[in-house]
Design a protein around this motif. Sequence first.
Motif, PDB file in Angstrom:
ATOM      1  N   SER A  60       0.823  -1.225   0.000  1.00 13.54           N
ATOM      2  CA  SER A  60       0.000   0.000   0.000  1.00 13.54           C
ATOM      3  C   SER A  60       0.852   1.268   0.000  1.00 13.54           C
ATOM      4  N   GLY A  61       2.171   1.114   0.045  1.00 15.69           N
ATOM      5  CA  GLY A  61       3.060   2.265   0.006  1.00 15.69           C
ATOM      6  C   GLY A  61       2.936   3.170   1.214  1.00 15.69           C
ATOM      7  N   LEU A  62       2.686   2.579   2.399  1.00 20.97           N
ATOM      8  CA  LEU A  62       2.425   3.394   3.587  1.00 20.97           C
ATOM      9  C   LEU A  62       3.693   3.936   4.244  1.00 20.97           C
ATOM     10  N   ASP A  63       4.849   3.329   3.968  1.00 18.93           N
ATOM     11  CA  ASP A  63       6.079   3.731   4.635  1.00 18.93           C
ATOM     12  C   ASP A  63       7.198   3.841   3.601  1.00 18.93           C
ATOM     13  N   ASP A  64       8.342   4.362   4.041  1.00 21.19           N
ATOM     14  CA  ASP A  64       9.496   4.502   3.157  1.00 21.19           C
ATOM     15  C   ASP A  64      10.509   3.381   3.345  1.00 21.19           C
ATOM     16  N   TRP A  65      10.660   2.947   4.611  1.00 22.92           N
ATOM     17  CA  TRP A  65      11.817   2.161   5.022  1.00 22.92           C
ATOM     18  C   TRP A  65      11.312   1.050   5.942  1.00 22.92           C
ATOM     19  N   TYR A  66      11.765  -0.197   5.729  1.00 20.34           N
ATOM     20  CA  TYR A  66      11.236  -1.344   6.474  1.00 20.34           C
ATOM     21  C   TYR A  66      12.360  -2.240   6.998  1.00 20.34           C
ATOM     22  N   LEU A  67      12.145  -2.811   8.184  1.00 21.40           N
ATOM     23  CA  LEU A  67      12.970  -3.924   8.641  1.00 21.40           C
ATOM     24  C   LEU A  67      12.290  -5.202   8.160  1.00 21.40           C
ATOM     25  N   LEU A  68      13.019  -6.004   7.372  1.00 21.41           N
ATOM     26  CA  LEU A  68      12.413  -7.133   6.675  1.00 21.41           C
ATOM     27  C   LEU A  68      13.063  -8.458   7.040  1.00 21.41           C
ATOM     28  N   ASN A  69      12.243  -9.502   7.155  1.00 20.65           N
ATOM     29  CA  ASN A  69      12.724 -10.857   7.300  1.00 20.65           C
ATOM     30  C   ASN A  69      13.132 -11.403   5.936  1.00 20.65           C
ATOM     31  N   PRO A  70      13.915 -12.504   5.895  1.00 19.14           N
ATOM     32  CA  PRO A  70      14.381 -13.026   4.607  1.00 19.14           C
ATOM     33  C   PRO A  70      13.275 -13.321   3.606  1.00 19.14           C
ATOM     34  N   ASP A  71      12.154 -13.887   4.071  1.00 20.62           N
ATOM     35  CA  ASP A  71      11.090 -14.234   3.129  1.00 20.62           C
ATOM     36  C   ASP A  71      10.418 -12.998   2.533  1.00 20.62           C
ATOM     37  N   THR A  72      10.256 -11.947   3.340  1.00 25.02           N
ATOM     38  CA  THR A  72       9.624 -10.742   2.803  1.00 25.02           C
ATOM     39  C   THR A  72      10.583  -9.973   1.902  1.00 25.02           C
ATOM     40  N   ILE A  73      11.886 -10.062   2.188  1.00 26.91           N
ATOM     41  CA  ILE A  73      12.877  -9.484   1.272  1.00 26.91           C
ATOM     42  C   ILE A  73      12.727 -10.126  -0.099  1.00 26.91           C
ATOM     43  N   GLN A  74      12.593 -11.439  -0.089  1.00 26.18           N
ATOM     44  CA  GLN A  74      12.483 -12.182  -1.336  1.00 26.18           C
ATOM     45  C   GLN A  74      11.198 -11.830  -2.088  1.00 26.18           C
ATOM     46  N   ILE A  75      10.084 -11.792  -1.371  1.00 27.96           N
ATOM     47  CA  ILE A  75       8.796 -11.500  -2.009  1.00 27.96           C
ATOM     48  C   ILE A  75       8.779 -10.092  -2.602  1.00 27.96           C
ATOM     49  N   LEU A  76       9.110  -9.103  -1.775  1.00 21.06           N
ATOM     50  CA  LEU A  76       9.056  -7.720  -2.240  1.00 21.06           C
ATOM     51  C   LEU A  76      10.120  -7.439  -3.294  1.00 21.06           C
ATOM     52  N   GLY A  77      11.272  -8.101  -3.177  1.00 20.10           N
ATOM     53  CA  GLY A  77      12.324  -7.920  -4.171  1.00 20.10           C
ATOM     54  C   GLY A  77      11.914  -8.435  -5.530  1.00 20.10           C
ATOM     55  N   ARG A  78      11.305  -9.608  -5.564  1.00 24.30           N
ATOM     56  CA  ARG A  78      10.878 -10.181  -6.849  1.00 24.30           C
ATOM     57  C   ARG A  78       9.754  -9.377  -7.490  1.00 24.30           C
ATOM     58  N   GLU A  79       8.940  -8.782  -6.637  1.00 22.45           N
ATOM     59  CA  GLU A  79       7.845  -7.956  -7.156  1.00 22.45           C
ATOM     60  C   GLU A  79       8.330  -6.615  -7.694  1.00 22.45           C
ATOM     61  N   GLY A  80       9.592  -6.287  -7.428  1.00 15.99           N
ATOM     62  CA  GLY A  80      10.123  -4.999  -7.866  1.00 15.99           C
ATOM     63  C   GLY A  80       9.754  -3.858  -6.951  1.00 15.99           C
ATOM     64  N   ASN A  81       9.304  -4.187  -5.739  1.00 17.32           N
ATOM     65  CA  ASN A  81       8.854  -3.148  -4.806  1.00 17.32           C
ATOM     66  C   ASN A  81       9.989  -2.520  -4.002  1.00 17.32           C
ATOM     67  N   LEU A  82      11.194  -3.119  -4.046  1.00 21.81           N
ATOM     68  CA  LEU A  82      12.303  -2.604  -3.257  1.00 21.81           C
ATOM     69  C   LEU A  82      13.343  -1.936  -4.141  1.00 21.81           C
ATOM     70  N   ALA A  83      13.886  -0.834  -3.649  1.00 25.36           N
ATOM     71  CA  ALA A  83      14.895  -0.082  -4.382  1.00 25.36           C
ATOM     72  C   ALA A  83      16.222  -0.841  -4.429  1.00 25.36           C
ATOM     73  N   ASP A  84      17.000  -0.609  -5.467  1.00 25.12           N
ATOM     74  CA  ASP A  84      18.351  -1.159  -5.574  1.00 25.12           C
ATOM     75  C   ASP A  84      19.288  -0.284  -4.742  1.00 25.12           C
ATOM     76  N   LEU A  85      19.911  -0.893  -3.733  1.00 28.54           N
ATOM     77  CA  LEU A  85      20.778  -0.153  -2.809  1.00 28.54           C
ATOM     78  C   LEU A  85      22.253  -0.245  -3.183  1.00 28.54           C
ATOM     79  N   SER A  86      22.548  -0.942  -4.266  1.00 25.19           N
ATOM     80  CA  SER A  86      23.943  -1.230  -4.601  1.00 25.19           C
ATOM     81  C   SER A  86      24.752   0.018  -4.934  1.00 25.19           C
ATOM     82  N   HIS A  87      24.069   1.110  -5.256  1.00 18.47           N
ATOM     83  CA  HIS A  87      24.787   2.328  -5.643  1.00 18.47           C
ATOM     84  C   HIS A  87      25.119   3.230  -4.447  1.00 18.47           C
ATOM     85  N   LEU A  88      24.664   2.862  -3.252  1.00 18.60           N
ATOM     86  CA  LEU A  88      25.012   3.664  -2.080  1.00 18.60           C
ATOM     87  C   LEU A  88      26.522   3.601  -1.833  1.00 18.60           C
TER      88      LEU A  88
END
Length: 444
Positions: free
Chosen positions: A110-138
Amino acid sequence: MKSKQKQIMKITRIVLLAGIGAFAMAACGKKADSGSNVIIEQKAEEKVVNLFGPMEKSNPNADNVARSAFDLTVGMAEEKCDLNVEYRTYTAENYQEKTYDDVTLDRAHSGLDDWYLLNPDTIQILGREGNLADLSHLENVENLREVVKTANTVDGKLVAIPQEVVAYGLFVNKDMFDQYGLELPETPEDFLECCRVFQENGIETPVGANRWWLENFVFAQAYADLYNGGDTEAEIEALNNGEKKYSDYMRPGFEYLKRMLDLGYIDGKEAYTYETIEGEGPDFLAQKTPIVMAYWGAANTETAYGKTDFELQVIGFPSSRGQMPVVSMTGYGILAEAKNFENAMAAMNEIISDEALRLYTERNKVISPSKNVEVDCIPALQPLNNKIKENVYVLGSSAGMDVEQWGNTCLIVRELLNGATVDECMAAFDRLQEEALKERAVKK
C-alpha cells in the motif's frame, strides 16, 4: 498456498527476533506542544523518513545504556542528513492474528512507509515484485561483506542490508567432551562418533533440539560446496532455471538427520513440540545434554546460554568442509516508490557506514556486515567468529534462490520428525521447485 506462506512467515519470525533481540524499549520522546504555531511550522519544513519496524523510538535524553544500538545509529543519520526518522511500530495487540511479516507486506504493497525492517522471506517477495529499491549504488555498500550482498540480491539488485549478520552454530559443553576424551567434531562422521560415545556412557539423547533449527544440519551439508567451492552465482541460477534440483543438494542432509533420529541421538517427538531454547535449554544448562543449537546472540544473553556452569564453545555444524556456520539475516529495505525516497536512501547510507556499524557492533556484540568492523566477542564464540572472518559459511536464506529456503526447509524437516521418509521430503522440494519454475515462466 496462502496457508503455507503464512506458516513460513511465522517460522522466519524467529530470524527477526534473533536480529533485534538486543533492542531496549525506553520511554517515548517528548511530544511537541500542539498549541505552538512556530513548532508546527518547523515540523512541516522537516525532512522526514517513515520507518516501519518492531521497535519504538526511545527518548533521546535517556541513558545510552537503555537506548538501542539501532536507535543510536538512526540518531547519527538524522544529525548528518538533517532529517527526522518517524517510527511506525508493529505491536501484536494492534494487529491481532497478523504476523509482523503479514503486516509488513500489507503496508509495503500500500506504500504506507518509506523504510522497512524485513525478514528473509519478505525481502524475497518484495524484491521479486520490484517493490524494493536497488541499494547497490550507495557509497557505503563497498564496505559490506560478500555474504551480505549474496544473501540480499534479487534479480541482480541489492534490495536489503542488515546491521548484523546472524550466525547459527552448535553450542557444546566442552567439559563433557573433555570428560570422554572427545575432540570437537568437524565432519558429519565425527559428529556421529561423538554422539555414539555419549550415548554409550549413559547420555540417552546427546543432541537437544527444537522444531525450528534442525534445518541448520541440512544447510551445512547441502550447500558447503555451493558457497565455498564453486561458482555460487552460476549454481544458484542453475537451480532457478531447473538445470539442477534442490532435492539433490538436500538429500544428504535429510539422510543424515534421519540417521540421527533412528539412532536416538535426537528425540524427534520431543523436538517437534519444543520451542527454541525453552524446550532443550534446561537440560543443556543442567549438563544432561552436551549439544544444542542456537544463534550467536544466545551466547551473550543470560536468559539463554550467556551464563553457564561449564565451558561453553560455539562451533559450526558438521560438513564435508569442516565446521560450518549457517548464516541468516534480516535487512532494511526501501520502497522503490517511497514518498521520501531520497531522504530514506541518505539515511540508509549513514546507518551502514563503518562509523555507525562499529557503534552497533560494539554495543550489541554481534557480527558486523562491514568487512572493516570486527566484533570483540566472548571466548565461547571465537571458533564461530573465526570461520566468519575466513568467509567460511553457508546461507540459510538467500533472496536470490527462487525457492525460499529457511521456512520451507523447516517445514519439511518437521515432516521428517513426524515420520515422513527422506524420499517424501525430497518430493516436497521437487514440488516447490516446479511451482517456482512455473512462476518464472509466467514472468517471462
